[in-house]
Write an enzyme that holds these catalytic residues in place. Structure first.
Site, PDB file in Angstrom:
ATOM      1  N   SER A 143       0.858  -1.195   0.000  1.00 55.60           N
ATOM      2  CA  SER A 143       0.000   0.000   0.000  1.00 55.60           C
ATOM      3  C   SER A 143       0.887   1.236   0.000  1.00 55.60           C
ATOM      4  O   SER A 143       1.988   1.227   0.560  1.00 55.60           O
ATOM      5  CB  SER A 143      -0.866   0.021   1.255  1.00 55.60           C
ATOM      6  OG  SER A 143      -1.549   1.260   1.358  1.00 55.60           O
ATOM      7  N   TYR A 157      -1.502  -0.523  10.360  1.00 54.24           N
ATOM      8  CA  TYR A 157      -1.692  -1.049   8.997  1.00 54.24           C
ATOM      9  C   TYR A 157      -0.556  -0.564   8.092  1.00 54.24           C
ATOM     10  O   TYR A 157       0.046  -1.353   7.355  1.00 54.24           O
ATOM     11  CB  TYR A 157      -3.046  -0.569   8.472  1.00 54.24           C
ATOM     12  CG  TYR A 157      -3.271  -0.787   6.989  1.00 54.24           C
ATOM     13  CD1 TYR A 157      -3.667  -2.035   6.506  1.00 54.24           C
ATOM     14  CD2 TYR A 157      -3.098   0.254   6.081  1.00 54.24           C
ATOM     15  CE1 TYR A 157      -3.884  -2.226   5.147  1.00 54.24           C
ATOM     16  CE2 TYR A 157      -3.318   0.066   4.732  1.00 54.24           C
ATOM     17  CZ  TYR A 157      -3.709  -1.172   4.257  1.00 54.24           C
ATOM     18  OH  TYR A 157      -3.917  -1.351   2.911  1.00 54.24           O
TER      19      TYR A 157
END
Ligand code: NAP
Length: 248
Positions: A143, A157
Site C-alpha cells: 500500500s 496497517y
C-alpha cells in the site's frame, strides 16, 4: 498446459478484480477467502460462466496449516503453480497509536505480515528450481500507506505494509537465482469495502481531491498492474515496488 495462479483474498475487492482479469488472460485461478464464502463463490461462477477455470478455498493466511491446505488444494485441481498474488489484507477502525492494544496489533500484523510471509514461503517451496519447481512470479500487494504512514488513521496497517515492502525486496534477492521474480504493488485510494472496516466507507471520496489525478482508483486498475508484473512483459523486473496511486 494452462498456467495456474493463486490469489489470496480473491473473493472481494482488488483480489476479485485480479482473479477475473487473470482468468481472462488464460490462468486457472485458485482464490482464497477467510469469511465471505458467498462473494468468493460469485467470483468463481463469473469466471466459469465466461469459460474460465477457478476454485475458491477457505483459508486464513495467518494459519500455517490453512496455507498449506490452500496451496495443495489449488495444485491438486490445476497442476503446478506459476504465480502467487499475496493480496489478503485487513485493517481495523481508525485509531491513534496511543489507543492501540496488543490484541489489535496481533490481528493486523498476523494477517498482513505473517500471512504474507507464510504464503510467500509456501509459494517458494513450490515454484523454486531449488525445490524442483519450474519458477514463477510472486506479487505482494502492499500500500502507499507504507510510505505515507496513515497518521491518525491506522499507523499499524501502514507499518505492516512497510514490512511487506521489505519482504518484497529481500525475497526478490533471495530467490532471484531460482527462477522466481518477486514484485510489489502499492495501491493508493481504491474503491473497495476495506474503508468500511476502518469505520469510514466514504474515505476515498473525502480524500480524492488530494490525489494528483483527482480521483480514487478502481480495483481493476490495480489488477492490470498486477497482471503486467505477473507476465513475461515484466521479465526483467524483480524487487520492484510499483505505485498505483494516481500520483499520491
Ligand atoms: P477488501 O475488499 O476488504 O478484501 C480483502 C480480502 O482479503 C477479502 O477477500 C478477505 O476475505 C481477505 N482476507 C482478509 N483477511 C484475511 C485472512 N486473514 N485470511 C484470508 N483472507 C483474508 O480489501 P481490498 O481493498 O481489496 O484489499 C486487498 C489488498 O489491497 C489488501 O492487502 C489491502 O491492504 C491492499 N490495499 C487496498 C487499498 C484500498 O484502498 N482498497 C489500498 C492499498 C492497499 P473475506 O472476503 O472472506 O473477508
Amino acid at each position: 498446459m494452462t498456467p495456474s495462479l493463486l490469489i489470496t483474498g480473491g473473493g472481494r475487492g482488488i483480489g476479485a478484480a485480479t482473479a477475473r482479469l487473470a482468468a481472462q488472460a488464460g490462468y486457472a485461478v485458485g482464490l482464497s477467502y477467510r469469511h465471505d464464502a458467498q462473494a468468493a463463490a460469485e467470483v468463481v461462477r463469473g469466471i466459469e460462466a465466461a469459460g474460465g477455470r477457478a476454485l475458491a478455498v477457505r483459508a486464513d493466511v495467518g494459519v500455517d496449516s490453512d496455507v498449506e491446505r490452500l496451496f495443495d488444494a489449488v495444485q491438486a485441481e490445476f497442476g503446478p503453480l506459476r504465480g502467487l498474488v499475496n493480496n489478503a489484507g485487513t485493517l481495523e477502525r481508525q485509531a491513534r497509536v496511543d489507543e492501540m492494544d496488543a490484541a489489535r496489533l496481533h490481528r493486523v500484523l498476523t494477517t498482513n505480515v505473517i500471512g504474507a510471509f507464510l504464503c510467500a514461503g509456501a509459494a517458494v517451496r513450490r515454484l523454486s528450481t531449488r525445490h524442483g519447481g519450474a519458477g514463477g512470479v510472486i506479487v505482494n500487494v502492499s500500500s502507499r500507506a507504507a510510505v505515507l504512514g496513515s497518521g491518525g488513521e491506522y499507523v499499524d496497517y501502514a507499518a505492516s505494509k512497510g514490512a511487506v515492502d521489505t519482504l518484497t525486496v529481500g525475497l526478490a534477492r533471495e530467490v532471484a537465482q531460482e527462477s522466481i521474480r518477486v514484485c510489489g504493488v502499492r495501491p493508493g485510494l481504491i474503491e473497495t469495502d476495506i474503508h468500511a472496516l476502518g469505520g469510514e466507507p466514504g474515505r476515498v471520496a473525502r480524500l480524492a481531491s488530494g490525489v494528483p489525478l483527482g480521483r480514487g482508483g478502481t480495483a481493476e486498475e490495480v489488477a492490470r498492474a498486477i497482471l503486467w508484473l505477473l507476465s513475461d512483459n515484466a521479465s526483467y523486473v524483480t524487487g520492484t515496488l510499483l505505485d498505483v496511486s494516481g500520483g499520491r
